[in-house]
Design an enzyme around this catalytic site. Structure first.
Site, PDB file in Angstrom:
ATOM      1  N   LYS A  26     -11.056   0.070  10.536  1.00  0.00           N
ATOM      2  CA  LYS A  26     -10.164   0.102   9.739  1.00  0.00           C
ATOM      3  C   LYS A  26      -9.482  -1.327   9.691  1.00  0.00           C
ATOM      4  O   LYS A  26      -9.011  -1.349  10.729  1.00  0.00           O
ATOM      5  CB  LYS A  26      -9.342   1.260   9.924  1.00  0.00           C
ATOM      6  CG  LYS A  26      -8.126   0.949   8.800  1.00  0.00           C
ATOM      7  CD  LYS A  26      -7.032   2.143   9.050  1.00  0.00           C
ATOM      8  CE  LYS A  26      -5.748   2.336   8.173  1.00  0.00           C
ATOM      9  NZ  LYS A  26      -4.881   3.500   8.861  1.00  0.00           N
ATOM     10  N   GLU A  50      -8.316  11.598   4.725  1.00  0.00           N
ATOM     11  CA  GLU A  50      -7.643  11.118   5.888  1.00  0.00           C
ATOM     12  C   GLU A  50      -6.224  11.734   5.600  1.00  0.00           C
ATOM     13  O   GLU A  50      -5.545  11.528   5.033  1.00  0.00           O
ATOM     14  CB  GLU A  50      -7.690   9.733   5.899  1.00  0.00           C
ATOM     15  CG  GLU A  50      -6.710   9.283   6.959  1.00  0.00           C
ATOM     16  CD  GLU A  50      -6.537   7.695   7.232  1.00  0.00           C
ATOM     17  OE1 GLU A  50      -5.360   7.189   7.574  1.00  0.00           O
ATOM     18  OE2 GLU A  50      -7.390   7.030   6.709  1.00  0.00           O
ATOM     19  N   ARG A  54       2.322  11.945   9.482  1.00  0.00           N
ATOM     20  CA  ARG A  54       3.413  11.222   9.389  1.00  0.00           C
ATOM     21  C   ARG A  54       4.752  12.353   9.056  1.00  0.00           C
ATOM     22  O   ARG A  54       5.656  12.129   8.930  1.00  0.00           O
ATOM     23  CB  ARG A  54       3.473  10.265   8.497  1.00  0.00           C
ATOM     24  CG  ARG A  54       2.653   9.159   8.748  1.00  0.00           C
ATOM     25  CD  ARG A  54       2.594   7.985   7.670  1.00  0.00           C
ATOM     26  NE  ARG A  54       1.447   7.041   7.691  1.00  0.00           N
ATOM     27  CZ  ARG A  54       1.451   5.947   7.155  1.00  0.00           C
ATOM     28  NH1 ARG A  54       2.177   5.862   5.929  1.00  0.00           N
ATOM     29  NH2 ARG A  54       0.493   5.155   7.313  1.00  0.00           N
TER      30      ARG A  54
END
Length: 212
Positions: free
Chosen positions: A133, A45, A49
């Site tokens: 999640k 993943e 950012r």
């Protein structure tokens, strides 16, 4: 829940740990992908950012096509589209909105939305999903919360992420409703800046055995 996307659980079952990686440099990202994959962790993943994140995903997909590369910190429909064009295989969000659920359907992207409360979880169930999640896992109640959820939400499965370490991962992985955990301990900024690819591969090998 009969309409849930089977691709999501298929991805989460590939390894007990999904490394959560924040790329600063595209060439380094390729090295990280190779190290993680060689260490036995095929799912990665990449968090959106940093400015380099989407280009890093594309480069990782091209360099390690056998790996399953996705994006984390997906917040908008536009990012979902960009991820699709970059070759990403799945999207992960810290939370979810109706617009983001719709974007996942429109782009045909395997989507792992984040939940931290029972109401958020029920909203996701109403959208037809059955896999989520749990974020931020430690701060939102940890393994005790997931254990409690297994009663009313027995068919739901989770990938807890947030605050989990190599030392605490097993307490989550032993739960019946947890398929894998997400963790950033394998690709810390210090290790990546030191270009310790061998060290990252070794951590991946250790993480790949955590469910045993």
């Amino acid at each position: 829940m009969s309409g849930a996307d089977p691709r999501v659980r298929a991805v989460l079952k590939l390894a007990p740990v999904i490394p959560v990686f924040t790329p600063e440099d595209i060439d380094d990202a390729v090295q990280v992908a190779q190290a993680l994959f060689n260490g036995g962790l095929p799912v990665i993943e990449v968090t959106l950012r940093t400015p380099a994140a989407m280009a890093a995903i594309e480069a990782m997909v091209q360099a390690v096509p056998e790996a399953v590369i996705g994006a984390g910190t997906v917040l908008t429909a536009a990012q979902m589209e960009q991820l699709k064009h970059a070759g990403g295989r799945f999207a992960v969000s810290p939370g979810a909105t109706d617009r983001l659920y719709a974007a996942a359907r429109d782009t045909d992207m395997a989507f792992l939305p984040g939940v931290a409360t029972s109401s958020e979880l029920m909203r996701g169930l109403e959208q037809g999903l059955d896999t989520f999640k749990f974020f931020p896992a430690v701060q939102a109640g940890g393994a005790a919360m997931l254990s409690a959820w297994n009663g009313p939400f027995g068919e739901v499965r989770f990938c807890p992420t947030g605050g989990i370490s190599a030392q605490t991962a097993r307490q989550f992985l032993h739960l019946p409703n947890v398929l894998c955990v997400g963790g950033s301990w394998l690709t810390t900024r210090e290790r990546v800046q030191a270009r310790d690819w061998a060290g990252i591969e070794q951590l991946a090998r250790e993480a790949a055995t955590l469910a045993g």
